[in-house]
Design an enzyme around this catalytic site. Structure first.
Site, short mmCIF file in Angstrom:
data_model
loop_
_atom_site.label_atom_id
_atom_site.label_comp_id
_atom_site.label_asym_id
_atom_site.label_seq_id
_atom_site.Cartn_x
_atom_site.Cartn_y
_atom_site.Cartn_z
N ASP A 73 0.84 -1.20 0.00
CA ASP A 73 0.00 0.00 0.00
C ASP A 73 0.88 1.24 0.00
O ASP A 73 2.00 1.24 0.52
CB ASP A 73 -0.98 0.00 1.18
CG ASP A 73 -0.28 0.04 2.54
OD1 ASP A 73 0.72 -0.67 2.71
OD2 ASP A 73 -0.75 0.78 3.43
N GLU A 143 -0.01 -0.66 5.89
CA GLU A 143 1.06 -0.06 6.68
C GLU A 143 0.95 1.46 6.72
O GLU A 143 1.26 2.08 7.74
CB GLU A 143 2.42 -0.47 6.10
CG GLU A 143 3.59 -0.25 7.05
CD GLU A 143 4.21 1.15 6.97
OE1 GLU A 143 5.05 1.47 7.84
OE2 GLU A 143 3.87 1.90 6.04
N HIS A 361 6.99 9.66 -0.19
CA HIS A 361 5.78 10.45 0.08
C HIS A 361 5.78 11.80 -0.64
O HIS A 361 4.89 12.61 -0.39
CB HIS A 361 5.58 10.67 1.60
CG HIS A 361 5.29 9.42 2.35
ND1 HIS A 361 4.67 9.43 3.58
CD2 HIS A 361 5.53 8.11 2.08
CE1 HIS A 361 4.54 8.19 4.04
NE2 HIS A 361 5.07 7.37 3.13
#
Length: 388
Positions: A73, A143, A361
């Site tokens: 994920d 996660e 990210h």
């Protein structure tokens, strides 16, 4: 598909923004099953949460048993128009693989799978010639969010089957500046809470009829956070308590609020347990309140406990493999945020070693193709040493 880059591209092209799988686990299951692994797709659910699909795959039935862990994920891509290459394109440009999860952590999973398949191809399809040894993969899709229906439950599911792990490598992005500079061997624990100060609401023109909690919560914030919690330990940096929000829920300019709240998070080291940490903060609060201020702390549930894999034969083995491939001797670090290693550490020693974490990210998350090749070689070196 035995190549790490190709596996990473296939995974990135599955838009598995947590909690959606989008086919990512299927890519891994099909590949591992084709190479002799027994695979299990296990779905966990809990009231108020999303159902999460997980994958456990194992080859071999005897010790020693090494498992590679990870998550498919990913966090949302943000403004996809801002990406110079598609967030789920898996495109390679100027020596970099672009896409959400390239670093965190589809790239790391791809390297571990490629290394294992290459190792097996060179060793007759078995972990060891004598038939001993096992290799497995613990892959979750939970996660980046709540971490409730993922690794923590998958580990228990495996244990309930009577299986045990001897060691684990988690492919989270651990390196800071260059491949080979850092292994994570532990993480500080995380504990959040909310400081609540009760006052008495009233009109600002008549303060004698009210009790304003705002000055009191300001004093308590200082009293709780001003003094260090500790000065660090042999393996960990100092614990730190950080207030992250203050709120009175008041939009009126002529009203003294009746309550003030301040939320905080503590990252704590191995000098504390969750219970002793709470007691320390509660004592500071009680001393600062005296008999006048009415205040309390509401603690958030936490499964992010401190853990440490003590340096020894397993960490030495990993360091040797890294040094042999990169020419660098990595730092054994316990810095950074939480990861699923906090769950794995209750079952076996675990280290974290993956790609560079600089773009995780972010828009244009990317991993160097050269680094992907390097990480695959490191994992292969770990396997050679582990079963050699």
């Amino acid at each position: 598909m035995n190549d790490a880059l190709a596996i990473a591209q296939a995974l990135i092209r599955c838009p598995s923004v947590t909690p959606v799988d989008a086919g990512a686990l299927g890519v891994l299951e099909d590949l591992l099953k084709a190479h002799g692994f027994t695979t299990h797709r296990v779905t966990f659910s809990e009231a108020g949460t999303h159902d999460i699909d997980n994958l456990y795959a194992r080859l071999g039935a005897a010790a020693p048993h090494i498992t590679f862990a990870g998550h498919t994920d990913v966090v949302p891509p943000g403004d996809e128009a801002a990406w110079s290459h598609g967030a789920f394109s898996g495109e390679v440009k100027d020596g970099y693989l672009y896409g959400r999860g390239a670093v965190d952590m589809k790239g790391g999973i791809a390297c571990s799978v490629a290394a294992v398949l290459q190792y097996l191809a060179d060793n007759g399809g078995k972990p060891r010639a004598d038939g001993k040894g096992s290799i497995s993969f613990l892959i979750t899709g939970d996660e980046e969010a709540a971490s409730i229906n993922g690794t923590v439950k998958l580990l228990k599911w495996v244990a309930d089957r009577g299986e045990t792990f001897d060691h684990c490598v988690l492919g989270e992005p651990s390196n800071q500046q260059v491949m080979g500079d850092c292994i994570k061997i532990g993480r500080r624990g995380s504990q959040s809470g909310t400081l609540i100060v009760d006052g008495l609401q009233g009109h600002v023109a008549y303060p004698q009829r009210a009790s304003n909690p705002v000055p009191d919560i300001a004093r308590l914030i200082v009293a709780i956070s001003d003094e260090p919690l500790d000065h660090g330990s042999a393996q960990f940096q100092p614990s730190n308590l950080e207030f992250v929000s203050v709120d009175v829920g008041n939009s009126a300019l002529n009203v003294i609020p009746g309550q003030a709240r301040a939320t905080f998070n503590i990252r704590y080291n191995d000098l504390h347990t969750q219970a002793s940490l709470r007691e320390l903060v509660e004592t500071r609060l009680a001393n600062a309140c005296g008999n006048r201020i009415k205040a309390r702390i509401v603690w958030e549930p936490s499964n992010s406990n401190v853990f440490l894999t003590k340096p020894g034969a397993f960490t030495d083995l990993a360091v040797s493999a890294i040094e042999d491939v990169t020419g660098r001797r990595p730092e054994l670090s316990t810095t950074g945020g939480t990861s699923d290693a906090r769950f794995i550490a209750s079952y076996c020693p675990v280290i974290e070693f993956g790609l560079l974490g600089q773009t995780m990210h972010q828009i244009d998350e990317r991993a160097s193709v050269k680094d992907i090749e390097t990480l695959t070689k490191v994992y292969r070196g770990i396997l050679d040493r582990y079963f050699g």
